[in-house]
Design a protein around this motif. Structure first.
Motif, short mmCIF file in Angstrom:
data_model
loop_
_atom_site.label_atom_id
_atom_site.label_comp_id
_atom_site.label_asym_id
_atom_site.label_seq_id
_atom_site.Cartn_x
_atom_site.Cartn_y
_atom_site.Cartn_z
N GLY A 64 -2.61 1.28 -3.82
CA GLY A 64 -1.34 0.56 -3.87
C GLY A 64 -0.17 1.47 -4.22
N LYS A 65 1.00 1.08 -3.77
CA LYS A 65 2.22 1.87 -3.99
C LYS A 65 2.58 1.92 -5.47
CE LYS A 65 5.94 3.97 -2.27
NZ LYS A 65 5.86 5.23 -1.50
N ASP A 66 2.39 0.79 -6.17
CA ASP A 66 2.86 0.71 -7.56
C ASP A 66 2.06 1.61 -8.50
OD1 ASP A 66 4.73 -1.11 -6.75
OD2 ASP A 66 3.58 -2.88 -7.39
N THR A 67 0.83 1.96 -8.15
CA THR A 67 -0.01 2.75 -9.06
C THR A 67 -0.31 4.14 -8.53
OG1 THR A 67 -2.00 1.77 -8.09
CG2 THR A 67 -1.10 0.70 -10.06
N GLU A 68 0.42 4.58 -7.50
CA GLU A 68 0.14 5.90 -6.95
C GLU A 68 0.62 6.99 -7.91
OE1 GLU A 68 2.15 7.12 -3.41
OE2 GLU A 68 4.03 6.13 -3.97
N THR A 110 0.83 -1.20 0.00
CA THR A 110 0.00 0.00 0.00
C THR A 110 0.87 1.26 0.00
OG1 THR A 110 -0.21 -0.31 2.40
CG2 THR A 110 -2.02 -1.06 1.03
N ILE A 111 0.24 2.41 -0.20
CA ILE A 111 1.00 3.65 -0.37
C ILE A 111 1.77 4.05 0.89
CG2 ILE A 111 -0.49 4.53 -2.18
CD1 ILE A 111 -1.93 6.19 -0.12
N ASP A 112 1.46 3.40 2.04
CA ASP A 112 2.24 3.68 3.24
C ASP A 112 3.50 2.83 3.32
OD1 ASP A 112 1.12 1.22 3.69
OD2 ASP A 112 0.10 1.76 5.56
N GLY A 113 3.75 2.03 2.25
CA GLY A 113 4.97 1.23 2.18
C GLY A 113 4.88 -0.12 2.86
#
Length: 696
Positions: free
Chosen positions: A220-224, A190-193
């Motif tokens: 998700g982190k990959d699509t932020e 997730t975007i919080d790593g």
């Protein structure tokens, strides 16, 4: 939840100071915990109750401010006006009219999990820091500025209460979105790593290859969206609150989006929020709308409530003028239509998910009218006949049973079907649970006795030698397709009761039996004012006795058979249970009115005379007592059973009953001359009723 004074002023023309506004909001139910002055503005920190999802937005708080200050809510300010017009019609359900023709494939696995999912493709965005006004506003409500795209989604989230999410479109596997439950073994950073392990309880947003976000919680982190992002996919949706909450709790996460989804989303705000965010992105990020798509819909039939203005007086004790009441409801977004002189039809707005019936409208009027304007008065009480107070009867019976030495137990309403063997033989009357959590919770209990028997077994395992328990609770029976629930009284006795009879005799071990159950029940019935003389007992077998009152069955006494005791692992002990239809059969018979005498202890001594009467074995003491009282001798205070004898010198089929007659006068001490003729009249009446030689 934080909101600023200046932000509210964009929706309502506020004239009062921030402190006074905070006081009004608090008194109306929006508790303002703190007011902080910052940067020519005031920040309100508000405690939001879980039943008011509309308050987790600036527009929701602004509606309350408008109602409290008597102002009207402004139209959408500035550059949002066109987005508002484009997004919805008067019913709020018309889809947005975005520019561009690109198509987006959206598949929703379960419409219960996600009733509505919308997406917009916006191309050629320039990701950069947000303008100062936007950074300042987000900072005041406790958010950190990320970039202009993300800040726009957060801004709209706080203003309208609809969570949005922006994906980097080029990092998705095609413009294809699936809303589904996660598959076992899938994971997402997730975007919080944090790396999150997913399972079937968690709903995700996925492209055609993998999950890209945890639905309603976090992306998700990959699509932020980052500095290199050129094209975005903007998401706006409605997710099931329960699914979002369970998924968030399972992953140990928290987010502003989940906070709102868990409380419920206004179904008519989704398209508007998406349109407003797209409008802002076009202005602040130079983006071009290239297409849009949606799946599902969020139908919400407008709830209409028939509301009587007379209910205001009934519930609040005051009259609110009809014009004032309609104005308050109108300011809160309710549409009212006069049906009669004191009757309204009120249309509930889509954002008021908490309003279901007329009493909710009364609460709204009380909040805005002001609790401080409702005078304090003593509550009016209407005295009811004892017979009408069924719940008082339940408490009264409980007190009696406790006074008789029994302990109350509370058992579960759901039981195992197997536990009913020997207690219930009507499977068609069982109410089965479609998805029981365990075998012990298969059906709703049709009888109480099995649960009490299980409690006896439990107490015996805890080394309690004597168990005397009762329960008053509801049973549930399926009768001709209808569920019938009634309060029932159940008793259970097991194990000897040790009684101290003095140093010569020592302890007496009193083993329970049918007579103990009979004594308990008749004591309770007598204290409830029910004539126990009309009670009868009929043996079904050596182990079961039916109890009748005036030819109507009211209960059952039962000695548990060996098979049942073996299933409960009860050894070398007898268990006696009783079950009575308390609400259905006994409550209508209660005559609890009490007659009080001036003196509890007789001032003058009485005289006792015994009568020994040979009668047939089937004659009951109650029949003899009735014949004595029928003689109507005023000085007779009481006739009591003293003894019964069957044996030598008594013919077969007969018995000798001894009755004590007590004579008393409240004004003087009686003499033999006064008592003798009265006693002779009673003896004569008994000889006529029961032809036999009576011993003097």
């Amino acid at each position: 939840m934080k909101v600023t004074y200046n932000w509210l002023k964009e929706f309502v023309d506020i004239k009062i100071p921030a402190g006074e506004l905070a006081e009004k909001l608090t008194m109306a139910g929006l508790e303002v915990k703190a007011v902080e002055g910052r940067s020519k503005d005031f920040v309100f920190e508000i405690e939001i109750t879980s039943n008011r999802p509309d308050w987790v937005s600036v527009i929701g708080v602004a509606r309350e401010v408008a109602a409290l200050t008597g102002k009207k809510l402004k139209k959408m300010p500035g550059h949002y006006a066109q987005a508002y017009t484009d997004a919805s019609d008067s019913a709020g359900r018309k889809a947005a009219r975005p520019q561009g023709k690109e198509k987006i494939s959206i598949q929703i696995e379960d419409k219960k999990d996600c009733p509505l999912y919308t997406a917009r493709i916006i191309r050629n965005v320039k990701v950069k820091p947000s303008p100062q006004w936007l950074r300042d506003r987000l900072e005041l409500v406790g958010l950190r500025s990320v970039n202009n795209v993300v800040d726009v989604t957060n801004y709209v989230l706080f203003e309208l209460g609809e969570p949005l999410h922006a994906f980097d479109l080029d990092k998705l596997s095609g413009p294809e979105i699936a809303v589904r439950r996660s598959k076992n073994g899938e994971s997402l950073v997730t975007i919080d790593g944090q790396a999150r392990k997913l399972d079937g309880d968690i709903m995700v947003i996925a492209d055609k290859e993998k999950p890209v976000a945890i639905a309603g919680v976090m992306g998700g982190k990959d699509t932020e969206v980052g500095p290199e992002t050129k094209n975005i996919l903007l998401e706006a949706a409605i997710f099931d609150p329960v699914v979002v909450r369970r998924g968030r709790q399972k992953l140990g996460m928290a987010s502003d989006a989940a906070y709102r989804f868990e409380r419920g989303i206004d179904p008519e705000i989704v398209e508007l929020a998406s349109a407003k965010a797209a409008s802002l992105i076009a202005e602040l990020c130079s983006g071009d709308q290239a297409g849009a798509g949606s799946s599902g819909f969020a139908p919400r039939k407008a709830l209409k409530i028939a509301f009587s203005l007379s209910s205001i007086k009934k519930n609040l004790g005051i009259d609110i003028p009809a014009a004032k009441a309609r104005n308050i409801l109108s300011c809160l977004g309710f549409e009212t239509e006069a049906k009669a002189k004191s009757e309204l039809v009120v249309r509930v707005p889509s954002w008021r998910l908490d309003v279901k019936e007329g009493v909710d409208l009364v609460e709204e009027l009380a909040r805005i009218y002001g609790f401080e304007n409702i005078p304090s008065t003593l509550a009016s009480a209407v005295l009811k006949n004892q017979k009408e107070r069924s719940r008082d009867h339940l408490a009264l019976v409980k007190d009696m049973l406790v006074g008789l030495g029994l302990n109350e137990v509370v058992t579960y309403s759901l039981v195992e079907k197997k536990s009913l063997e020997g207690f219930w033989d009507k499977p068609e009357g069982l109410i089965e649970v479609s998805n029981p959590l365990s075998l012990e919770q298969e059906v709703m209990r049709p009888v109480l006795a099995p649960s009490l028997a299980a409690r006896v077994a439990y107490n015996l395992r805890q080394q309690n030698p004597g168990v005397r328990i009762f329960e008053i609770a509801k049973t549930y029976i399926l009768d001709s397709g209808h569920i019938r629930e009634k309060y029932v009284l159940a008793l259970a006795l097991c194990g000897a009761d040790s009684r101290w009879l003095g140093p010569k005799t020592g302890h007496l071990q009193d083993e329970p039996g049918f007579l103990h159950l009979k004594g308990i029940i008749e004591t309770v019935l007598s204290r409830l004012g029910i004539d126990i003389g009309k009670s009868k007992y009929r043996f079904i077998s050596a182990n079961e006795i039916e109890v009748f009152w005036a030819e109507e069955k009211i209960g059952l006494l039962k000695k548990l058979p060996g098979k049942t005791l073996e299933a409960l692992d009860i050894k070398h002990k007898d268990v006696f249970v009783a079950e009575f239809a308390l609400e259905e059969k006994i409550s209508p018979l209660i005559r609890a009115e009490k007659k009080f005498q001036s003196a509890l202890v007789p001032r003058y001594p009485g005289i006792v005379r015994d009568i020994t009467l040979p009668v047939k074995s089937e004659v009951r003491f109650e029949d003899i007592a009735a014949a004595i009282y029928a003689a109507k001798q005023n000085l007779l205070a009481e006739a009591e059973f003293k003894d019964v004898y069957e044996g030598e010198k008594v013919p077969a089929g007969f018995k000798r009953i001894t009755v004590s007659c007590k004579y008393r006068c409240d004004q003087r001490t009686l003499t033999e001359e006064e008592i003798s003729p009265i006693h002779e009249q009673i003896v004569k009446a008994l000889q006529e009723r029961f032809p036999a030689k009576i011993d003097p």
